[in-house]
Design a protein around this motif. Structure first.
Motif, PDB file in Angstrom:
ATOM      1  N   UNK A   1       0.818  -1.212   0.000  1.00 31.94           N
ATOM      2  CA  UNK A   1       0.000   0.000   0.000  1.00 31.94           C
ATOM      3  C   UNK A   1       0.854   1.266   0.000  1.00 31.94           C
ATOM      4  N   UNK A   2       2.117   1.159   0.433  1.00 30.37           N
ATOM      5  CA  UNK A   2       2.986   2.334   0.496  1.00 30.37           C
ATOM      6  C   UNK A   2       3.726   2.564  -0.819  1.00 30.37           C
ATOM      7  N   UNK A   3       3.852   1.540  -1.635  1.00 30.55           N
ATOM      8  CA  UNK A   3       4.644   1.654  -2.868  1.00 30.55           C
ATOM      9  C   UNK A   3       4.229   2.826  -3.762  1.00 30.55           C
ATOM     10  N   UNK A   4       2.915   3.135  -3.921  1.00 31.01           N
ATOM     11  CA  UNK A   4       2.569   4.303  -4.750  1.00 31.01           C
ATOM     12  C   UNK A   4       3.179   5.603  -4.257  1.00 31.01           C
ATOM     13  N   UNK A   5       3.374   5.734  -2.941  1.00 34.14           N
ATOM     14  CA  UNK A   5       4.000   6.949  -2.409  1.00 34.14           C
ATOM     15  C   UNK A   5       5.433   7.062  -2.905  1.00 34.14           C
ATOM     16  N   UNK A   6       6.138   5.938  -2.973  1.00 34.99           N
ATOM     17  CA  UNK A   6       7.511   5.960  -3.467  1.00 34.99           C
ATOM     18  C   UNK A   6       7.557   6.249  -4.967  1.00 34.99           C
ATOM     19  N   UNK A   7       6.521   5.864  -5.702  1.00 36.84           N
ATOM     20  CA  UNK A   7       6.452   6.244  -7.116  1.00 36.84           C
ATOM     21  C   UNK A   7       6.387   7.758  -7.255  1.00 36.84           C
ATOM     22  N   UNK A   8       5.601   8.392  -6.392  1.00 38.23           N
ATOM     23  CA  UNK A   8       5.498   9.851  -6.429  1.00 38.23           C
ATOM     24  C   UNK A   8       6.826  10.487  -6.022  1.00 38.23           C
ATOM     25  N   UNK A   9       7.484   9.921  -5.023  1.00 36.93           N
ATOM     26  CA  UNK A   9       8.782  10.444  -4.589  1.00 36.93           C
ATOM     27  C   UNK A   9       9.797  10.377  -5.731  1.00 36.93           C
ATOM     28  N   UNK A  10       9.835   9.237  -6.429  1.00 41.74           N
ATOM     29  CA  UNK A  10      10.759   9.094  -7.556  1.00 41.74           C
ATOM     30  C   UNK A  10      10.423  10.066  -8.674  1.00 41.74           C
ATOM     31  N   UNK A  11       9.141  10.368  -8.847  1.00 36.35           N
ATOM     32  CA  UNK A  11       8.743  11.349  -9.849  1.00 36.35           C
ATOM     33  C   UNK A  11       9.221  12.746  -9.459  1.00 36.35           C
TER      34      UNK A  11
ATOM     35  N   UNK B   1      11.694  13.412  -7.609  1.00 37.16           N
ATOM     36  CA  UNK B   1      13.159  13.424  -7.660  1.00 37.16           C
ATOM     37  C   UNK B   1      13.671  13.418  -9.094  1.00 37.16           C
ATOM     38  N   UNK B   2      12.777  13.298 -10.076  1.00 37.00           N
ATOM     39  CA  UNK B   2      13.169  13.302 -11.476  1.00 37.00           C
ATOM     40  C   UNK B   2      13.615  11.964 -12.009  1.00 37.00           C
ATOM     41  N   UNK B   3      13.386  10.887 -11.260  1.00 36.24           N
ATOM     42  CA  UNK B   3      13.797   9.554 -11.699  1.00 36.24           C
ATOM     43  C   UNK B   3      12.759   8.945 -12.629  1.00 36.24           C
ATOM     44  N   UNK B   4      11.478   9.106 -12.299  1.00 36.80           N
ATOM     45  CA  UNK B   4      10.387   8.565 -13.098  1.00 36.80           C
ATOM     46  C   UNK B   4       9.466   9.684 -13.546  1.00 36.80           C
ATOM     47  N   UNK B   5       9.031   9.634 -14.784  1.00 40.73           N
ATOM     48  CA  UNK B   5       8.046  10.589 -15.281  1.00 40.73           C
ATOM     49  C   UNK B   5       6.655   9.969 -15.212  1.00 40.73           C
ATOM     50  N   UNK B   6       5.649  10.818 -15.278  1.00 38.78           N
ATOM     51  CA  UNK B   6       4.274  10.324 -15.254  1.00 38.78           C
ATOM     52  C   UNK B   6       3.996   9.439 -16.466  1.00 38.78           C
ATOM     53  N   UNK B   7       4.585   9.782 -17.592  1.00 38.79           N
ATOM     54  CA  UNK B   7       4.388   8.988 -18.812  1.00 38.79           C
ATOM     55  C   UNK B   7       4.937   7.578 -18.613  1.00 38.79           C
ATOM     56  N   UNK B   8       6.110   7.478 -17.985  1.00 37.25           N
ATOM     57  CA  UNK B   8       6.705   6.165 -17.732  1.00 37.25           C
ATOM     58  C   UNK B   8       5.824   5.333 -16.805  1.00 37.25           C
TER      59      UNK B   8
ATOM     60  N   UNK C   1       0.295  15.726 -12.757  1.00 32.07           N
ATOM     61  CA  UNK C   1       0.101  17.130 -12.383  1.00 32.07           C
ATOM     62  C   UNK C   1       1.436  17.801 -12.072  1.00 32.07           C
ATOM     63  N   UNK C   2       2.332  17.062 -11.410  1.00 34.02           N
ATOM     64  CA  UNK C   2       3.643  17.625 -11.099  1.00 34.02           C
ATOM     65  C   UNK C   2       4.453  17.873 -12.365  1.00 34.02           C
ATOM     66  N   UNK C   3       4.441  16.925 -13.285  1.00 31.05           N
ATOM     67  CA  UNK C   3       5.192  17.090 -14.533  1.00 31.05           C
ATOM     68  C   UNK C   3       4.648  18.255 -15.345  1.00 31.05           C
ATOM     69  N   UNK C   4       3.322  18.415 -15.358  1.00 29.69           N
ATOM     70  CA  UNK C   4       2.729  19.516 -16.116  1.00 29.69           C
ATOM     71  C   UNK C   4       3.111  20.858 -15.497  1.00 29.69           C
ATOM     72  N   UNK C   5       3.062  20.944 -14.175  1.00 30.78           N
ATOM     73  CA  UNK C   5       3.455  22.188 -13.519  1.00 30.78           C
ATOM     74  C   UNK C   5       4.935  22.475 -13.747  1.00 30.78           C
ATOM     75  N   UNK C   6       5.747  21.427 -13.709  1.00 30.06           N
ATOM     76  CA  UNK C   6       7.183  21.593 -13.934  1.00 30.06           C
ATOM     77  C   UNK C   6       7.460  22.049 -15.370  1.00 30.06           C
TER      78      UNK C   6
END
Length: 265
Positions: free
Chosen positions: A180-190, A192-199, A247-252
């Motif tokens: 259940x916590x893994x999605x939070x780490x996906x957002x953290x990696x996003x 941090x610039x490691x993962x994009x929303x498209x990926x 939303x973060x990628x679009x704002x960025x």
């Protein structure tokens, strides 16, 4: 003498050296271990209550299937060992705000200054999600015990070894809590610039397959309802993380375009 500062030395661009990273990691691990130790002490104190709750599904099993069922301790030290295991598990759950924060605090230096204000929000999201996952695993537990022991022939006695039974409960509850916590780490990696929303979105087929396999392992294949009840919130969390990343990628991207226009002028 001047007081020593706790801040790690950084280069001119603000980056920490490998040695500084190792020192920071050691400090974070020590704080997490201290929080776990305090949680284990509390867990040992309430181990009687937890053990009583653990035996409740076995009592329900005996009532539903009309046969004897009991939790058995097969050697002299098994009762004490079980209480230590209970203390450790409860300690992990109770200290989850501490070690989850330490994990994020170690990753946080990779974020930009204007993104660090979201740190507290991520930690506050990760803790209740982990606890919600543990609760979900606990709610599924009685159904799994009844279903799996139901394959035994009629007239037999269910003698469940305490250590094996608790290992089963531990893997189920903690595995679902971490899932259940893994999605939070996906957002953290996003962030941090490691993962994009498209990926993240492009991997939706893999995510659905992984979640389906995980829930199939965590819940018996014959118990389809429990599998879906577990898979649905995990899928919602995954696509929710993808939405936040989008939303973060679009704002960025808009900020970068606005900066380019200002530089062009």
């Amino acid at each position: 003498m001047a007081a020593k500062t706790s801040r790690q030395p950084r280069s001119r661009d603000g980056r920490m050296s490998l040695g500084a990273h190792l020192v920071e990691l050691r400090k974070r691990l020590f704080i997490a271990a201290l929080g776990l130790l305090v949680g284990m002490i509390a867990g040992f104190v309430i181990s009687d209550f937890v053990l009583s709750a653990l035996t409740q599904p076995i009592a329900e099993l005996a009532a539903q299937q009309g046969r004897e069922a009991s939790l058995n301790f097969t050697d002299v030290s098994s009762a004490f060992d079980l209480r230590i295991q209970i203390a450790f598990t409860v300690g992990v759950v109770i200290s989850s705000p501490v070690w989850l924060y330490q994990i994020f605090a170690f990753v946080m230096p990779g974020l930009k200054k204007n993104e660090k204000r979201f740190a507290l929000g991520f930690v506050l999201a990760a803790v209740p999600l982990f606890l919600a996952g543990c609760v979900a695993g606990w709610m599924v537990l009685p159904h799994m015990v009844t279903l799996l022991t139901g394959f035994a022939p009629e007239g037999t006695t269910a003698l469940l070894t305490a250590r094996a039974y608790y290992d089963f409960v531990l893997k189920l509850v903690l595995a679902i809590g971490v899932a259940f916590v893994l999605p939070v780490f996906l957002v953290i990696l996003n962030f941090a610039g490691v993962l994009s929303a498209v990926t993240i979105l492009k991997s939706w087929r893999i995510a659905i397959l992984a979640i389906t396999l995980f829930t199939a392992i965590a819940t018996p294949a014959a118990d389809v309802m429990s599998m879906f009840l577990l898979a649905i919130p995990m899928l919602v969390l995954y696509f929710g993380a993808a939405g936040i990343a989008f939303l973060h990628d679009r704002r960025k991207r808009r900020s970068a375009e606005r900066l380019d226009l200002e530089l062009a002028v």
